[in-house]
Design an enzyme around this catalytic site. Sequence first.
Site, short mmCIF file in Angstrom:
data_model
loop_
_atom_site.label_atom_id
_atom_site.label_comp_id
_atom_site.label_asym_id
_atom_site.label_seq_id
_atom_site.Cartn_x
_atom_site.Cartn_y
_atom_site.Cartn_z
N THR A 107 -4.17 0.06 -3.87
CA THR A 107 -3.49 -1.10 -3.29
C THR A 107 -4.26 -1.56 -2.06
OG1 THR A 107 -1.38 -1.94 -2.40
CG2 THR A 107 -1.96 0.32 -1.84
N GLY A 149 1.13 -1.13 4.40
CA GLY A 149 2.52 -0.73 4.53
C GLY A 149 2.98 0.11 3.35
N LYS A 150 2.52 -0.26 2.14
CA LYS A 150 2.88 0.51 0.95
C LYS A 150 2.23 1.90 1.00
CE LYS A 150 3.85 -3.30 -2.22
NZ LYS A 150 3.47 -3.99 -3.46
N ASP A 175 4.73 -2.40 -8.05
CA ASP A 175 5.04 -3.82 -7.92
C ASP A 175 6.50 -3.93 -7.52
OD1 ASP A 175 3.84 -6.53 -8.14
OD2 ASP A 175 5.64 -6.83 -9.34
#
Length: 193
Positions: free
Chosen positions: A8, A12-13, A64
Amino acid sequence: MKEIIFVTTNKGKIASAQKELTNIKVLPIEAELNEPRSDDIKEIAKQKVLQAYAIVKRPCIALDSGFFVSALNGFPRAYVNHMLDTIGIEGILKLLRDEENRECEFRSCLAYYDGEEMRFFESKSPGFISQEIRGSENESKWSDLWYLFIPKHFDKTLAEFDEIDFMEYNRVKEDSGMKKFGEWYHRNDLVSR
């Protein structure tokens, strides 16, 4: 300690994954993955993890998420990034200016793929949209929607949460797809392919 690759560009993820996957070492790989045009976050997660696997050739995950606003017939659904790039969170507030129904929901789907087996881990987080932008920047934030999203059972936006609020939120909300994946991955003795 088990490891998993997370492909990714969203810092933040990655921070969320590292916090939630306490017994798994998260190996972030920064790569832009193409998102197919679809309202189905599960299908998007599937396509992203297949692309991620093609890049790293090792077991990996992709995530997602979608944001669904009841009064807007589910808009923006899986098109959160496009919505943020065009009308932004200010546009969402304008669309809901005279609307009493402010119910909304984050939905996410984490896809795992090891070259043979594919698994999906889904979750939902219901809540409401605030009347105005509230909160401040923090390292865990992975969407500007945090400035608008008030989780069910709370009166603050996610961007207003402190550590104690997040601990309580994690206690009362449905387990995230990330946490569900972590529990499954830790329980299963998967061989690297």
